[in-house]
Motif scaffolding. Structure first.
Motif, PDB file in Angstrom:
ATOM      1  N   ALA A  73       0.866  -1.229   0.093  1.00 23.47           N
ATOM      2  CA  ALA A  73       0.174  -0.044   0.179  1.00 23.47           C
ATOM      3  C   ALA A  73       0.921   1.353  -0.105  1.00 23.47           C
ATOM      4  N   TYR A 110       7.603  -0.195  -7.481  1.00 25.71           N
ATOM      5  CA  TYR A 110       6.953   0.419  -6.982  1.00 25.71           C
ATOM      6  C   TYR A 110       7.517   2.096  -6.719  1.00 25.71           C
ATOM      7  N   GLN A 113       8.012   3.459 -10.155  1.00 23.23           N
ATOM      8  CA  GLN A 113       6.620   4.107 -10.562  1.00 23.23           C
ATOM      9  C   GLN A 113       6.715   5.596 -10.352  1.00 23.23           C
ATOM     10  N   HIS A 206     -11.205 -11.816  -3.938  1.00 21.69           N
ATOM     11  CA  HIS A 206     -11.208 -11.376  -5.141  1.00 21.69           C
ATOM     12  C   HIS A 206     -10.663 -12.193  -6.335  1.00 21.69           C
ATOM     13  N   ASP A 211     -10.738  -4.400 -10.173  1.00 16.73           N
ATOM     14  CA  ASP A 211     -10.253  -2.979  -9.519  1.00 16.73           C
ATOM     15  C   ASP A 211      -9.173  -3.162  -8.427  1.00 16.73           C
ATOM     16  N   TYR A 212      -9.491  -4.420  -7.420  1.00 13.13           N
ATOM     17  CA  TYR A 212      -8.703  -4.547  -6.290  1.00 13.13           C
ATOM     18  C   TYR A 212      -7.101  -4.741  -6.914  1.00 13.13           C
ATOM     19  N   TRP A 213      -7.042  -5.801  -7.820  1.00 12.06           N
ATOM     20  CA  TRP A 213      -5.841  -6.090  -8.440  1.00 12.06           C
ATOM     21  C   TRP A 213      -5.049  -4.990  -9.046  1.00 12.06           C
ATOM     22  N   GLN A 214      -5.977  -4.164  -9.816  1.00 14.25           N
ATOM     23  CA  GLN A 214      -5.429  -3.185 -10.650  1.00 14.25           C
ATOM     24  C   GLN A 214      -4.699  -2.225  -9.602  1.00 14.25           C
ATOM     25  N   SER A 215      -5.326  -1.902  -8.556  1.00 10.66           N
ATOM     26  CA  SER A 215      -4.792  -1.103  -7.536  1.00 10.66           C
ATOM     27  C   SER A 215      -3.394  -1.548  -6.960  1.00 10.66           C
ATOM     28  N   LEU A 216      -3.218  -3.066  -7.078  1.00 13.71           N
ATOM     29  CA  LEU A 216      -1.688  -3.271  -6.462  1.00 13.71           C
ATOM     30  C   LEU A 216      -0.738  -3.467  -7.778  1.00 13.71           C
ATOM     31  N   THR A 217      -1.117  -3.294  -8.896  1.00 15.15           N
ATOM     32  CA  THR A 217      -0.171  -3.594  -9.846  1.00 15.15           C
ATOM     33  C   THR A 217       0.574  -2.234 -10.221  1.00 15.15           C
ATOM     34  N   GLN A 219       2.247   0.576 -11.872  1.00 17.70           N
ATOM     35  CA  GLN A 219       2.057   1.378 -13.117  1.00 17.70           C
ATOM     36  C   GLN A 219       3.167   1.902 -13.703  1.00 17.70           C
TER      37      GLN A 219
END
Length: 535
Positions: A73, A110, A113, A206, A211-217, A219
């Motif tokens: 997070a 991360y 990113q 999930h 969207d949960y997984w998208q938030s962890l990926t 960018q």
């Protein structure tokens, strides 16, 4: 250091015994910074001796760092803050590189990113780049053994840091013997009671890529950094490594190198499972990383970038092979056929390059005695093991070529296409490719797993773990098929319910009919290097 929101993060800093300034190598990890990933890398003192300031940091809420740990997070902002802080350490020349594997690989992505100016190069190893498809689930099937083991480990560390001995002891015991026999096997009561905040509950809740997984990926669309990508043929996160490499190599003008050894997640040595791949399989990655960072952080010309960027260890010949790019092998098709006894006799099912008109095979999956996991990339322990006993089970179908009359060199992603019929609402497929030696012993090389619905479009396509191997004269190739690989993946109850709600008592016997024999029937798609041939 202090993050932008005032949380204290602790790090050990190792310095060369010489006058600077020096570039910085940074690792951010959640396991206690004293370990410093020495399960696969040289100790930070070795890296410091090569002329680098080395920083090993406890991420937020781990080790002695303050704050609350939440899976992934805070790693973007904290990673950016840490890179900027490390670049300004006394004796630093302002340039930062990052290294580390697994979670420590993800913290690199991360941080990248956020694009801090001081971050010049990274070396992400064994990363589940897309956490849903590369880490938590494989083709819709929960990676149970690895995911649950990791969740219990992190929950136990939380209890230890809180000084809660009772909870720690319960989790410690659960880690040594996974609690897989609860009413809902994928949601053990010990984890729900002791660690209700565990990320694993979110992973269960999930079961599809939302969207949960998208938030962890991470960018990374606008990220352009030199990256040294490191993977293992028996590592569960190799899919993520290769996804990241392909993405970056396709769009980045910065150098991208890919190294894949014959390793599981831990350790990176010459022997994985029951197979010794020889002295060349001993990890060269510490020396390779130094050459990488020498080039990008010190401006020294090394021969690393003069060599082809893809370096794979070929199992069987047991040496490293280099490619100018991801190999584009020929696809050779091997059709399944048998007299209908492929579940009973390991000498009945055949793999042939010519389709034959013959019968189907029936596979009975009994959830009371599911086909077990042994090695591969998703089980603990991982690697290559002798599997004659498993192939002899009546709930495993086997199909084998004749003894090879010429060498067979495979590089890439094998796949199987299977025409399956069943009355169950849902079923699983496990496919394993193995080498059969002249003495009859059988060792797995690669495998794949998929959760399937009864009404799925036929044939069912299942891509196996990427691999690189050579079979020699007199050896044979075998495909083994089953409807379970437990406990690497949970037993599919046949009801269509996801793992989060699949109850043990609901599990049904599943009858699968595998149709083969025609040119459009069940087959193996093998990525064979052009120089190879099979007899």
């Amino acid at each position: 250091m202090r993050t932008r929101d005032g949380v204290r993060l602790d790090a050990d800093v190792y310095r060369p015994d010489a006058a600077g300034p020096f570039p910085v190598l940074l690792m951010r990890q959640p396991y206690g910074r004293e370990i410093a990933s020495t399960v696969v890398y040289a100790h930070p003192t070795w890296y410091a001796a090569q002329g680098y300031i080395v920083v090993i940091q406890d991420v937020r809420g781990r080790g002695t760092s303050a704050g609350k740990f939440e899976l992934f997070a805070n790693e973007v902002a904290d990673g950016e803050d840490t890179v900027n802080w490390a670049a300004q350490l006394p004796g630093s020349d302002g340039q930062v590189g990052m290294y580390g594997f697994s979670y420590q690989g993800m913290t690199q992505l991360y941080a990248a990113q956020a694009q801090p100016a001081a971050l010049k190069a990274i070396a992400p190893a064994m990363v589940g780049y897309h956490p849903y498809a590369d880490w938590a689930y494989e083709n819709g099937a929960l990676c149970l053994q690895i995911g649950l083991s990791w969740a219990i480990q992190l929950a136990a560390e939380t209890a230890r840091l809180a000084g809660d001995e009772a909870r720690y002891q319960q989790l410690y015991a659960a880690a040594r013997q996974l609690p897989l026999n609860d009413p809902v096997p994928a949601r053990p009561e010990v984890l729900a009671a002791i660690a209700p905040e565990s990320f694993f509950h979110d992973w269960l809740d999930h079961p599809t890529e939302d969207d949960y997984w998208q938030s962890l990926t991470p960018q990374l669309d606008s990220v352009d950094l030199p990256m040294l990508h490191i993977g293992g043929w028996f590592d569960p996160y190799l899919r993520g490594n290769l996804r990241l490499y392909r993405e970056m190599a396709s769009r980045s003008p910065q150098p991208q190198q890919l190294w894949v050894g014959p390793w599981g997640h831990i350790p990176w040595g010459r022997k994985v499972g029951a197979v010794d791949f020889g002295s060349k399989a001993i990890s060269p990655m510490d020396q390779v990383q130094i050459r990488w960072f020498e080039h990008f952080l010190k401006g020294k010309l090394t021969d690393l970038l003069d060599q082809p960027p893809v370096c794979w260890f070929e199992m069987g010949s047991n040496h490293w092979r280099r490619f100018d790019a991801w190999p584009q092998p020929e696809t050779q098709r091997y059709f399944l056929h048998s007299s209908g006894l492929a579940s009973i006799r390991t000498d009945d099912g055949k793999l042939s390059q010519a389709p034959l008109s013959d019968g189907d095979d029936v596979l009975i999956h009994d959830p009371w005695r599911p086909a077990p996991a042994r090695g591969g990339h998703a089980a603990i322990p991982a690697g290559s093991f002798e599997r004659t006993e498993i192939d002899s089970r009546s709930d495993v179908l086997t199909y084998t070529t004749g003894p090879l009359k010429a060498s067979l060199e495979v590089a890439g992603e094998p796949a199987v296409e299977l025409i399956c019929q069943t009355d169950a609402a849902s079923y699983d497929l496990c496919a394993v490719l193995s080498v059969v030696h002249p003495d009859g012993t059988v060792y797995n090389l690669t495998q794949g797993y998929r959760r399937c619905d009864r009404d799925a479009i036929q044939p069912i396509s299942l891509t196996l773990q990427p691999t690189c191997f050579r079979l020699n004269l007199g050896q044979a190739l075998r495909l083994s098929l089953s409807a379970a690989c437990f406990p690497a993946y949970p037993v599919n109850p046949g009801t269509g319910n996801p793992a989060k709600s699949a109850r043990l008592i609901e599990a049904q016997i599943i009858t699968l009919t595998i149709q083969h024999g025609q040119s459009a029937g069940s087959k193996v798609l093998l990525p064979v290097l052009p120089s190879a041939a099979i007899g």
